[in-house]
Design an enzyme around this catalytic site. Structure first.
Site, short mmCIF file in Angstrom:
data_model
loop_
_atom_site.label_atom_id
_atom_site.label_comp_id
_atom_site.label_asym_id
_atom_site.label_seq_id
_atom_site.Cartn_x
_atom_site.Cartn_y
_atom_site.Cartn_z
N ARG A 15 0.82 -1.22 0.00
CA ARG A 15 0.00 0.00 0.00
C ARG A 15 0.85 1.28 0.00
O ARG A 15 0.52 2.27 0.62
CB ARG A 15 -0.96 0.00 1.21
CG ARG A 15 -2.07 -1.03 1.07
CD ARG A 15 -3.02 -0.95 2.24
NE ARG A 15 -2.40 -1.40 3.47
CZ ARG A 15 -2.81 -1.08 4.69
NH1 ARG A 15 -3.84 -0.30 4.85
NH2 ARG A 15 -2.19 -1.56 5.75
N SER A 431 -24.03 2.05 15.41
CA SER A 431 -22.72 2.35 15.99
C SER A 431 -22.71 3.74 16.61
O SER A 431 -23.37 4.66 16.13
CB SER A 431 -21.64 2.24 14.93
OG SER A 431 -21.89 3.11 13.86
N TRP A 559 -19.49 -8.45 0.50
CA TRP A 559 -18.22 -7.84 0.89
C TRP A 559 -17.15 -8.88 1.23
O TRP A 559 -16.20 -8.61 1.95
CB TRP A 559 -18.44 -6.83 2.02
CG TRP A 559 -19.06 -5.56 1.50
CD1 TRP A 559 -19.16 -5.18 0.19
CD2 TRP A 559 -19.68 -4.50 2.25
NE1 TRP A 559 -19.79 -3.95 0.09
CE2 TRP A 559 -20.11 -3.52 1.34
CE3 TRP A 559 -19.89 -4.29 3.62
CZ2 TRP A 559 -20.77 -2.35 1.74
CZ3 TRP A 559 -20.54 -3.11 4.01
CH2 TRP A 559 -20.96 -2.16 3.08
N GLU A 603 -25.56 -3.57 -4.17
CA GLU A 603 -24.27 -3.61 -4.85
C GLU A 603 -24.11 -4.66 -5.95
O GLU A 603 -23.52 -4.41 -6.98
CB GLU A 603 -23.19 -3.84 -3.79
CG GLU A 603 -21.82 -3.54 -4.24
CD GLU A 603 -20.91 -3.45 -3.03
OE1 GLU A 603 -20.10 -4.34 -2.85
OE2 GLU A 603 -21.06 -2.47 -2.27
N GLU A 664 -30.55 5.83 4.27
CA GLU A 664 -29.99 7.14 3.97
C GLU A 664 -30.90 7.83 2.97
O GLU A 664 -31.30 7.24 1.98
CB GLU A 664 -28.59 6.95 3.39
CG GLU A 664 -27.94 8.19 2.85
CD GLU A 664 -28.18 8.38 1.37
OE1 GLU A 664 -28.19 9.53 0.93
OE2 GLU A 664 -28.35 7.38 0.66
N HIS A 693 -22.12 12.04 7.55
CA HIS A 693 -20.76 12.13 7.03
C HIS A 693 -20.11 13.47 7.28
O HIS A 693 -18.98 13.71 6.86
CB HIS A 693 -20.74 11.79 5.54
CG HIS A 693 -20.85 10.32 5.35
ND1 HIS A 693 -22.06 9.68 5.36
CD2 HIS A 693 -19.90 9.37 5.22
CE1 HIS A 693 -21.84 8.39 5.24
NE2 HIS A 693 -20.55 8.17 5.15
N1 GLN Z 1 -25.13 -0.80 12.06
C1 GLN Z 1 -24.07 -0.26 11.28
C2 GLN Z 1 -23.56 1.01 11.93
O1 GLN Z 1 -24.33 1.66 12.56
C3 GLN Z 1 -24.50 0.05 9.87
C4 GLN Z 1 -23.35 0.53 9.03
C5 GLN Z 1 -23.67 0.74 7.56
O2 GLN Z 1 -24.80 0.85 7.17
N2 GLN Z 1 -22.69 0.80 6.70
O3 GLN Z 1 -22.41 1.37 11.78
#
Ligand code: GLN
Ligand code: ZN
Length: 751
Positions: A15, A431, A559, A603, A664, A693
């Protein structure tokens, strides 16, 4: 038989590009040092391919950030706001990639989007009415010349004009047809400059051809390329396609004056049939993509050779199916994986060897060759990959397992009675800030610096604090905060049988961000309860409902590097059964709200609309239902999705049959709400009321305004109030302030 590589990884084996770029951004090194580091990476990558004996090696596959951005920059597709910053060339380039905030101004970056069906992201070029398309850059020329100095004769690889125009965003009144001839003229100039430097072949990447194309698209493609191909300046032109087959335009493509055409035999389900039915001109070279550029498994030579033998074309080159950008550098860096595993993998470097072996075997009576037999032995079984119990469990799934009873409307009533939540319930996505102490605790535990007890103790302290904070703020449905997780997929992978992890198998996601997807090695099952203890502890800290937090099977699969010996559907079902065990354990332990995140659902949606259901949604959506179908009616199932287009798959999302979905919406200007209304969306919804963000704290008025807009499209009884994604990247202070305002806004509209 000759060999070709469409593109090579470019982040550096360790990297190096990331680290050099980050130092440059931080002002620790200057431009000259950054350029020197990049040159070293290019040199290493080119020589590696040359030493491996590859015939057609690409140059210009390197990028400081992204190749689509490089192409925009090359042709002066640079919005005025970036030019106004008056920075150096590379400064302007990075301002487009990352935004700029400093002495010279304050501008946001170009939009970032997923590159076709990969987890790589490109920057969306913007064409406005003032854009003056002009060949002002020299990158492909410079990198061709530089490669020659390293002793490597290359084919400059350039994002083609058709794909470039189709991916660009037109922000003014102009349309593609207003700029296509100007762009074509500049590509022609580029071809002639490259010709002057002595290139014999130039590669135009046109992955957009694998999408559904209309008559207008086909006309545009033909117009652009008839023009380019009648002005070749003596260079040969390779049209390189990937990520699927080009069924809508195959005959038009072979009728044009391309010298070579690259087709994908891995994802292109119809590629072989297209050639079989329509033939392939004897005066062109076929670059046959049979070595998978997207996955890490050894190539099955038998399959590849059979494909190659079956092609009725005179001149075939064996090639990668797409750029190797999507796989890690080399297995050599994996010091901890035993050879029992490694011998089944091929990263970029190992794929070079495969191309050569396939090319070599092609002309021979290969069945008896050592290389062939050694390769075939790999497909006769892998250590610890099979679990008969898991296979039997999947085989035993019945239609009823995909159906949750009673139906949604009845459950909704039962849950409202039991949970007694206020109107417009408030919650978060899971989170809470992953502050440095949280990360340090995990790292210390990983390194063995602290004991398991110390690790758990710390996390419990964080959970208790997090619960207390949420109570103080006045949220209705609480979460434990996810302090034990590094990543929402890796964390589950580590707790599932059937997964293998690498040390340095990084692939570029965007710019300087690289990811290290875990590998699904064998049949997947749950080792032991994963999240139950954390959720139980959180619940013991409060009388309010606590939401359990899991990642769904589709996201876990998407992923990871998937298996190739069983179908994607089979793998998803195995993971679904493992996560179902966790759901049922949470429920048995008194957690009556459970969120199953499916952030990556969109995705892997096939690139062609006609394949959406049959090739993907028809099993991905039922797999999600399988995870929660066995819970009691009283248990409320949430799901969460983010940062992708949902509008066109709303019915499929409703068919996941969750009780609540949060997603979102703040960046897409709540467009999605209209679509929910049109589709009579039944699931309760929490469209994010602010963008997580940014460290910016949204005001109460702003959130009330967003909610008011939502109420015009969503029934009050179905509307939840929450941020648009997890808060892990945020700081403590702004998180608290934002959530206080969120709760105040909900209370205000309740009033
Ligand atoms: N539960 C996860 C968090 O709150 C969801 C993260 C995500 O949607 N990428 O971080
Ligand atoms: Zn999210």
């Amino acid at each position: 038989m000759n060999t070709s590589v469409t593109g090579y990884p470019r982040i550096g084996k360790d990297r190096e590009l990331k680290f050099a770029s980050e130092k440059y951004f931080a002002g620790e090194i200057g431009e000259a040092e950054l350029l020197a580091a990049a040159k070293e990476i290019r040199k290493g990558d080119l020589l590696k391919q040359k030493e491996a004996g590859i015939t057609y090696i690409s140059s210009n596959d390197f990028s400081f950030y992204d190749n689509v951005l490089d192409t925009a920059f090359l042709f002066n597709v640079i919005p005025q706001r970036y030019k106004d910053l008056d920075l150096s060339d590379i400064g302007t380039y990075f301002a487009m990639a990352r935004g700029y905030q400093g002495e010279n101004g304050n501008v946001k970056a170009l939009a970032l989007k997923k590159w076709f069906n990969t987890n790589y992201h490109y920057l969306v070029p913007e064409i406005d009415d003032d854009t003056k398309i002009e060949l002002t850059g020299t990158k492909p020329v410079d990198e061709f010349v530089e490669a020659k100095e390293f002793g490597v004769d290359t084919k400059p690889a350039i994002v083609g004009p058709f794909t470039f125009l189709k991916l660009a965003k037109f922000t003014g009144s102009k349309k593609i047809s207003d700029v296509s001839s100007a762009l074509t003229a500049e590509y022609i100039k580029l071809v002639s400059v490259i010709a002057e430097k002595g290139a014999s072949l130039i590669e135009f990447d046109e992955p957009y051809l694998v999408r559904d194309l209309g008559a207008e698209d086909i006309a545009l493609f033909k117009e652009i390329y008839s023009s380019i191909l009648s002005n070749k300046s003596g260079v040969k032109v390779l049209l390189q396609t990937y990520f699927g087959d080009i069924r809508d335009i195959y005959n038009d493509v072979i009728a044009l004056d391309f010298d070579a055409v690259g087709l994908d035999f891995i994802e292109g389900r119809k590629t072989a049939a297209l050639i079989e039915q329509n033939g392939f001109p004897s005066d062109k070279i076929l670059f046959a993509g049979v070595v998978n550029g997207k996955n890490i498994w050894r190539n099955n030579y038998k399959k590849s050779l059979e494909i190659l033998k079956g092609i009725k074309a005179e001149n075939i080159v064996v090639s990668t199916s797409c750029s190797l950008l999507h796989v890690p550098y080399t297995l050599e860096s994996e010091t901890k994986l035993s050879d029992d595993y490694k011998k089944h993998f091929a990263f970029a470097e190992e794929k070079l060897g495969e191309l050569n072996e396939i090319a070599d075997l092609f002309g021979k009576d290969y069945e008896n060759e050592v290389a062939f037999r050694k390769n075939q032995a790999l497909f006769e079984g892998r250590v610890n990959s099979e679990d008969k119990g898991v296979q039997a469990a999947v085989a035993a799934i019945t239609d009823a397992d995909y159906v949750r009873l009673p139906a949604f409307a009845e459950r909704e009533k039962i849950q409202k009675d039991i949970l007694k939540l206020p109107l417009f319930p408030t919650t978060t996505i899971g989170s809470f800030p992953q502050t440095s102490d949280v990360r340090k605790n995990r790292l210390d535990f990983r390194k063995g610096n602290i004991t398991k007890e110390q690790y758990v103790e710390f996390n419990k302290k964080k959970i208790a604090e997090c619960i207390k904070l949420q109570e103080e703020i006045g949220l209705d449905v609480l979460v434990h905060g996810e302090f034990e997780r590094n990543d929402m997929v890796e964390y589950f992978g580590e707790n599932l049988n059937g997964y293998v992890f690498t040390e340095k198998a990084w692939v570029q996601s965007y710019g300087t961000r690289n990811v290290k997807p875990p590998i699904i090695w064998g049949d997947v099952s749950r080792k032991a309860p994963i999240t139950v203890e954390w959720s139980k502890f959180a619940k013991s800290c409060t009388d309010k409902p606590v939401k359990g937090m899991l990642t769904g099977p589709v996201t876990i699969l998407n992923w990871s590097f998937p298996r190739e010996d069983i179908s994607i559907k089979e793998s998803i079902l195995q993971i679904a059964l493992a996560i179902r065990d966790e759901v049922l354990d949470l429920e048995a332990n008194g957690i009556n709200i459970i969120q199953i995140d499916e952030a990556a659902l969109r995705e892997k949606l096939p690139l062609r609309k006609s394949d959406w259901y049959s090739e993907y949604l028809d099993f991905a959506i039922p797999a999600f239902r399988l995870v929660h179908s066995k819970v009691k009616p009283e248990t409320q199932i949430h799901t969460h999705m983010c940062y992708s287009e949902f509008t066109d798959i709303i019915p499929a999302i409703d068919a996941m049959d969750a009780d609540v979905i949060t997603f979102e919406a703040s960046r897409s200007d709540l467009q999605i709400l209209d679509s929910l209304k049109e589709n009579n969306f039944k699931t309760e919804v929490g469209p994010g009321v602010y963008d997580i963000h940014s460290p910016r704290v949204p005001s109460v008025e702003e959130i009330v305004a967003a909610l008011t807009k939502m109420r015009s499209r969503i029934e009050d009884s179905k509307l939840w109030v929450n941020p648009d994604c997890g808060l892990k990247t945020r700081g403590d202070e702004e998180t608290k302030k934002s959530l206080v305002n969120l709760v105040a806004a909900a209370k205000q509209i309740r009033g």
